[in-house]
Design a protein around this motif. Structure first.
Motif, PDB file in Angstrom:
ATOM      1  N   ASN A 372       7.201   2.875   0.841  1.00 38.91           N
ATOM      2  CA  ASN A 372       6.757   2.470   2.167  1.00 38.91           C
ATOM      3  C   ASN A 372       5.490   1.631   2.112  1.00 38.91           C
ATOM      4  OD1 ASN A 372       8.664   3.286   3.990  1.00 38.91           O
ATOM      5  ND2 ASN A 372       7.791   5.305   4.309  1.00 38.91           N
ATOM      6  N   PHE A 373       4.724   1.775   1.049  1.00 46.47           N
ATOM      7  CA  PHE A 373       3.471   1.045   0.892  1.00 46.47           C
ATOM      8  C   PHE A 373       3.416   0.527  -0.534  1.00 46.47           C
ATOM      9  CE2 PHE A 373      -1.117   0.844  -0.068  1.00 46.47           C
ATOM     10  CZ  PHE A 373      -1.526  -0.002   0.948  1.00 46.47           C
ATOM     11  N   GLY A 374       3.372  -0.794  -0.699  1.00 46.43           N
ATOM     12  CA  GLY A 374       3.410  -1.323  -2.048  1.00 46.43           C
ATOM     13  C   GLY A 374       2.891  -2.745  -2.130  1.00 46.43           C
ATOM     14  N   PRO A 375       2.476  -3.172  -3.333  1.00 48.71           N
ATOM     15  CA  PRO A 375       1.949  -4.521  -3.531  1.00 48.71           C
ATOM     16  C   PRO A 375       3.051  -5.531  -3.824  1.00 48.71           C
ATOM     17  CG  PRO A 375       1.688  -3.263  -5.534  1.00 48.71           C
ATOM     18  CD  PRO A 375       2.323  -2.328  -4.530  1.00 48.71           C
ATOM     19  N   TYR A 376       2.711  -6.802  -3.672  1.00 45.96           N
ATOM     20  CA  TYR A 376       3.620  -7.878  -4.030  1.00 45.96           C
ATOM     21  C   TYR A 376       2.798  -9.072  -4.500  1.00 45.96           C
ATOM     22  CZ  TYR A 376       2.463  -9.978   0.526  1.00 45.96           C
ATOM     23  OH  TYR A 376       1.802 -10.524   1.596  1.00 45.96           O
ATOM     24  N   ILE A 377       3.441  -9.961  -5.274  1.00 47.22           N
ATOM     25  CA  ILE A 377       2.823 -11.203  -5.719  1.00 47.22           C
ATOM     26  C   ILE A 377       3.786 -12.348  -5.415  1.00 47.22           C
ATOM     27  CG2 ILE A 377       1.376 -10.167  -7.505  1.00 47.22           C
ATOM     28  CD1 ILE A 377       3.476 -10.908  -9.557  1.00 47.22           C
ATOM     29  N   PHE A 378       3.247 -13.539  -5.265  1.00 47.35           N
ATOM     30  CA  PHE A 378       4.095 -14.678  -4.929  1.00 47.35           C
ATOM     31  C   PHE A 378       3.484 -15.957  -5.499  1.00 47.35           C
ATOM     32  CE2 PHE A 378       1.077 -14.179  -1.484  1.00 47.35           C
ATOM     33  CZ  PHE A 378       0.628 -15.474  -1.244  1.00 47.35           C
ATOM     34  N   ALA A 379       4.310 -16.996  -5.615  1.00 51.44           N
ATOM     35  CA  ALA A 379       3.857 -18.302  -6.092  1.00 51.44           C
ATOM     36  C   ALA A 379       4.919 -19.334  -5.753  1.00 51.44           C
ATOM     37  CB  ALA A 379       3.596 -18.280  -7.597  1.00 51.44           C
ATOM     38  N   GLY A 380       4.501 -20.608  -5.673  1.00 57.14           N
ATOM     39  CA  GLY A 380       5.443 -21.670  -5.388  1.00 57.14           C
ATOM     40  C   GLY A 380       4.757 -22.981  -5.075  1.00 57.14           C
ATOM     41  N   PRO A 381       5.537 -24.058  -4.816  1.00 54.04           N
ATOM     42  CA  PRO A 381       4.979 -25.364  -4.461  1.00 54.04           C
ATOM     43  C   PRO A 381       4.833 -25.517  -2.952  1.00 54.04           C
ATOM     44  CG  PRO A 381       7.318 -25.579  -4.839  1.00 54.04           C
ATOM     45  CD  PRO A 381       6.991 -24.128  -5.068  1.00 54.04           C
ATOM     46  N   GLY A 382       4.087 -26.535  -2.563  1.00 54.08           N
ATOM     47  CA  GLY A 382       3.906 -26.803  -1.147  1.00 54.08           C
ATOM     48  C   GLY A 382       3.483 -28.240  -0.904  1.00 54.08           C
ATOM     49  N   VAL A 383       3.579 -28.669   0.341  1.00 54.46           N
ATOM     50  CA  VAL A 383       3.152 -29.986   0.747  1.00 54.46           C
ATOM     51  C   VAL A 383       2.306 -29.841   2.005  1.00 54.46           C
ATOM     52  CG1 VAL A 383       5.271 -30.342   2.088  1.00 54.46           C
ATOM     53  CG2 VAL A 383       3.928 -32.327   1.344  1.00 54.46           C
ATOM     54  N   LYS A 405       0.678 -29.574  -3.543  1.00 56.22           N
ATOM     55  CA  LYS A 405      -0.117 -28.457  -4.036  1.00 56.22           C
ATOM     56  C   LYS A 405       0.791 -27.380  -4.610  1.00 56.22           C
ATOM     57  CE  LYS A 405      -0.276 -25.833   0.322  1.00 56.22           C
ATOM     58  NZ  LYS A 405       0.130 -24.494  -0.168  1.00 56.22           N
ATOM     59  N   ILE A 406       0.197 -26.402  -5.260  1.00 53.95           N
ATOM     60  CA  ILE A 406       0.858 -25.155  -5.625  1.00 53.95           C
ATOM     61  C   ILE A 406      -0.004 -24.013  -5.114  1.00 53.95           C
ATOM     62  CG2 ILE A 406       2.054 -26.070  -7.656  1.00 53.95           C
ATOM     63  CD1 ILE A 406      -0.133 -24.821  -9.386  1.00 53.95           C
ATOM     64  N   GLN A 407       0.628 -22.918  -4.797  1.00 54.48           N
ATOM     65  CA  GLN A 407      -0.101 -21.758  -4.295  1.00 54.48           C
ATOM     66  C   GLN A 407       0.407 -20.493  -4.982  1.00 54.48           C
ATOM     67  OE1 GLN A 407       1.800 -23.657  -2.094  1.00 54.48           O
ATOM     68  NE2 GLN A 407       3.610 -22.333  -2.173  1.00 54.48           N
ATOM     69  N   TYR A 408      -0.492 -19.545  -5.092  1.00 58.82           N
ATOM     70  CA  TYR A 408      -0.136 -18.234  -5.628  1.00 58.82           C
ATOM     71  C   TYR A 408      -1.040 -17.202  -4.957  1.00 58.82           C
ATOM     72  CZ  TYR A 408      -4.347 -18.444  -8.527  1.00 58.82           C
ATOM     73  OH  TYR A 408      -5.642 -18.524  -8.961  1.00 58.82           O
ATOM     74  N   GLY A 409      -0.598 -15.968  -4.976  1.00 55.20           N
ATOM     75  CA  GLY A 409      -1.408 -14.932  -4.352  1.00 55.20           C
ATOM     76  C   GLY A 409      -0.741 -13.579  -4.430  1.00 55.20           C
ATOM     77  N   GLY A 410      -1.259 -12.668  -3.664  1.00 56.95           N
ATOM     78  CA  GLY A 410      -0.738 -11.305  -3.641  1.00 56.95           C
ATOM     79  C   GLY A 410      -1.104 -10.620  -2.347  1.00 56.95           C
ATOM     80  N   GLY A 411      -0.505  -9.466  -2.142  1.00 59.52           N
ATOM     81  CA  GLY A 411      -0.781  -8.732  -0.915  1.00 59.52           C
ATOM     82  C   GLY A 411      -0.208  -7.335  -0.954  1.00 59.52           C
ATOM     83  N   LEU A 412      -0.257  -6.683   0.198  1.00 57.09           N
ATOM     84  CA  LEU A 412       0.248  -5.328   0.359  1.00 57.09           C
ATOM     85  C   LEU A 412       1.182  -5.276   1.558  1.00 57.09           C
ATOM     86  CD1 LEU A 412      -3.065  -3.306  -0.165  1.00 57.09           C
ATOM     87  CD2 LEU A 412      -1.159  -3.458  -1.775  1.00 57.09           C
ATOM     88  N   ASN A 413       2.301  -4.596   1.388  1.00 59.67           N
ATOM     89  CA  ASN A 413       3.256  -4.376   2.479  1.00 59.67           C
ATOM     90  C   ASN A 413       3.224  -2.919   2.911  1.00 59.67           C
ATOM     91  OD1 ASN A 413       4.518  -6.863   3.059  1.00 59.67           O
ATOM     92  ND2 ASN A 413       5.785  -6.706   1.215  1.00 59.67           N
ATOM     93  N   TYR A 414       3.285  -2.695   4.212  1.00 64.08           N
ATOM     94  CA  TYR A 414       3.420  -1.336   4.755  1.00 64.08           C
ATOM     95  C   TYR A 414       4.557  -1.357   5.768  1.00 64.08           C
ATOM     96  CZ  TYR A 414       2.635   2.985   7.267  1.00 64.08           C
ATOM     97  OH  TYR A 414       2.805   4.208   7.853  1.00 64.08           O
ATOM     98  N   PHE A 415       5.575  -0.507   5.542  1.00 63.73           N
ATOM     99  CA  PHE A 415       6.752  -0.482   6.409  1.00 63.73           C
ATOM    100  C   PHE A 415       6.558   0.559   7.508  1.00 63.73           C
ATOM    101  CE2 PHE A 415       8.241  -2.461   2.587  1.00 63.73           C
ATOM    102  CZ  PHE A 415       9.161  -3.402   3.024  1.00 63.73           C
ATOM    103  N   ILE A 416       6.475   0.070   8.748  1.00 64.10           N
ATOM    104  CA  ILE A 416       6.353   0.968   9.893  1.00 64.10           C
ATOM    105  C   ILE A 416       7.694   1.618  10.182  1.00 64.10           C
ATOM    106  CG2 ILE A 416       5.746   1.091  12.332  1.00 64.10           C
ATOM    107  CD1 ILE A 416       4.050  -1.428  11.914  1.00 64.10           C
ATOM    108  N   SER A 417       8.765   0.849  10.082  1.00 67.75           N
ATOM    109  CA  SER A 417      10.127   1.323  10.285  1.00 67.75           C
ATOM    110  C   SER A 417      11.042   0.437   9.456  1.00 67.75           C
ATOM    111  CB  SER A 417      10.508   1.282  11.768  1.00 67.75           C
ATOM    112  OG  SER A 417      10.558  -0.059  12.230  1.00 67.75           O
ATOM    113  N   GLU A 418      12.361   0.634   9.620  1.00 70.25           N
ATOM    114  CA  GLU A 418      13.295  -0.203   8.875  1.00 70.25           C
ATOM    115  C   GLU A 418      13.186  -1.666   9.275  1.00 70.25           C
ATOM    116  OE1 GLU A 418      17.247   1.241   9.316  1.00 70.25           O
ATOM    117  OE2 GLU A 418      17.076   2.657   7.650  1.00 70.25           O
ATOM    118  N   LYS A 419      12.788  -1.957  10.499  1.00 70.15           N
ATOM    119  CA  LYS A 419      12.766  -3.328  10.986  1.00 70.15           C
ATOM    120  C   LYS A 419      11.375  -3.916  11.133  1.00 70.15           C
ATOM    121  CE  LYS A 419      17.177  -3.941  13.314  1.00 70.15           C
ATOM    122  NZ  LYS A 419      17.821  -4.557  14.492  1.00 70.15           N
TER     123      LYS A 419
END
Length: 472
Positions: A372-383, A405-419
């Motif tokens: 229900n609570f967990g980290p994530y990382i991401f990366a990719g190109p952009g304009v 440009k290119i971007q990268y980062g991270g964050g935290l997700n918290y699920f309140i419900s299924e949706k």
């Protein structure tokens, strides 16, 4: 020096205030008392009464681990867990009100005593009273309750934290063990195993300590220390696990209609519904008390807001607004891909200020996809595209209106419900030129940061959750 004393006094008071056990130290002997309830005792006692209690026999419910108590130095012949599991199980069966326990653990003692009574009546009482009734027969059981304590795992989680500054410090440590019991009901009419339940219970040990070490004068040393250690009794952990196992066995029997509560179908259904929900949560909880949840939706929209901060060629960097909408689609349990449209402002004060829009494509990895609570990382190109005319100093001209440009980062997700879910993120955006702030200076290209918080809305067709189930 007075300041140091005040700091030490405040820290000591906070330390003692946070430890209720500190004020209940056993400085004198205490009298006997009724045994403590565990967290599962009340759940067992609150069950509605049975329509007709069932006679059950318990021959042996023993320690099957074969483990001895661990010590740091030397050896010990003390067992790691209690050897009185049978007695605890009989007590739990009796407290439930759904079973009538029959003595079988020491059946030889019972048989010997009955023989003594029978012989005494034959030799002495019968001659005096020929109408003396015979000894009534022993009760026989419809069920035999079997099982045992099958594992005791030590140090499945250990850890702590501590700090010390100028002789003032403290630390906290913890350790977690785990005990597991199995319980099964066997029909005496045909030997069929009707139900088997499995229950585990963690055992927590904690230690807190604080110390103060300081030279207050020349050749005058002040030293003080205090500490508390709390160890959850293994006996209470075994009792808790057995009581939970008995309760689960009762509800499993109600579910399969082996026995029934007073009140009929309606009461039984309430018990079963509550038990199924409780069991679903338990089965989705991992070893370290992590709740695993299957994610049925493949797609999501996100709406975020936050701050954008440029890091270019000017000394003045002011945070400004960030707005973002995004779309994401799940490829596997861990991997997602998606895009985001962002509007933001970069502000270097009087030197440069402008609004921008960017379109980003990202691959995202959820490190704990079933939590229900967990980290994530991401990366990719952009304009990116500059919007409108930027605010420039008088001696400058606009050098560029769009960029890659290119971007990268991270964050935290918290699920309140299924949706619905919340997220926070931080992102680093790297450009391929030094023209973002309309000043080319030095060897390093311009870049900027995004920080935000947002809301995720999940939708789409139900996906295949086999990979998620296996990850448990």
């Amino acid at each position: 020096m007075n300041k140091i004393y005040k700091i030490a006094a405040v820290c000591s008071l906070m330390y003692l205030y946070s430890c209720g056990t500190y004020f209940n130290q056993p400085f004198s002997a205490s009298q006997s008392r009724t045994g403590e309830f565990t967290k599962s005792t009340r759940g067992l006692l609150d069950l509605p009464p049975a329509t007709e209690p069932v006679e059950v026999a318990v021959y042996n419910f023993s320690d099957q681990t074969g483990q001895y108590k661990a010590v740091e130095n030397g050896s010990t012949f003390s067992t790691a867990v209690t050897q009185g599991g049978t007695t605890m199980l009989i007590k739990a069966l009796e407290d439930s009100g759904w079973f009538i326990p029959i003595e079988r653990e020491n059946l030889s003692n019972l048989s010997t005593e009955r023989n003594i009574i029978r012989n005494t009546k034959q030799e002495y009482i019968k001659n005096l009273n020929p109408n003396e009734p015979p000894l009534p027969p022993l009760l026989y059981a419809g069920l035999i309750i079997e099982g045992g304590i099958i594992s005791y795992d030590t140090n499945i989680v250990t850890g702590g934290i501590g700090a010390r500054y100028f002789g003032l410090g403290g630390s906290a440590k913890y350790r977690q063990d785990r005990i597991t019991v199995y319980l099964r009901a066997v029909s005496t009419s045909n030997g069929e195993i009707l139900k088997t339940v499995y229950v585990s219970k963690t055992i927590l040990s904690q230690a807190l300590d604080g110390s103060f070490f300081r030279f207050v004068k020349f050749q005058r040393l002040l030293e003080a220390e205090t500490g508390i250690t709390q160890n959850e009794p293994v006996q209470l952990a075994v009792k808790d696990a057995i009581e939970k196992a008995v309760r689960d066995l009762i509800l499993e029997g109600v579910k399969d209609r082996y026995w029934s509560a007073q009140g009929g179908i309606e009461v039984n259904q309430k018990l079963v519904d509550s038990y199924d929900e409780e069991k679903r949560i338990d089965e989705n909880t991992g070893l370290y008390e992590r709740l695993f949840v299957e994610r049925p939706y493949k797609e999501s929209f996100s709406f975020s807001g936050g701050l954008a901060l440029i890091d270019g060629d000017y000394e003045i960097n002011r945070p400004s607004y960030l707005g973002r909408i995004g779309y994401q689609r799940k490829l596997t349990s861990h991997l997602n891909w998606g895009g985001a449209l962002s509007l933001f402002k970069l502000d270097n004060g009087e030197a440069f200020t402008s609004n921008f829009a960017t379109l980003d494509l990202n691959a995202q990895i959820d490190l704990l996809p079933n939590d229900n609570f967990g980290p994530y990382i991401f990366a990719g190109p952009g304009v990116g595209l500059e919007l409108g005319n930027p605010k420039l100093s008088n001696d400058m001209e606009n050098l560029s209106t769009n960029f890659l440009k290119i971007q990268y980062g991270g964050g935290l997700n918290y699920f309140i419900s299924e949706k619905l879910g919340l997220k926070v993120f931080a992102e680093h955006n790297i450009l391929f030129n030094d023209k973002l702030d309309n000043l080319v200076n030095g060897k390093r290209d311009d870049y900027y940061f995004n920080f935000g918080i947002g809301l995720n809305y999940f939708f789409g067709t139900t996906g295949n959750n086999n990979s998620q189930t296996q990850s448990k």
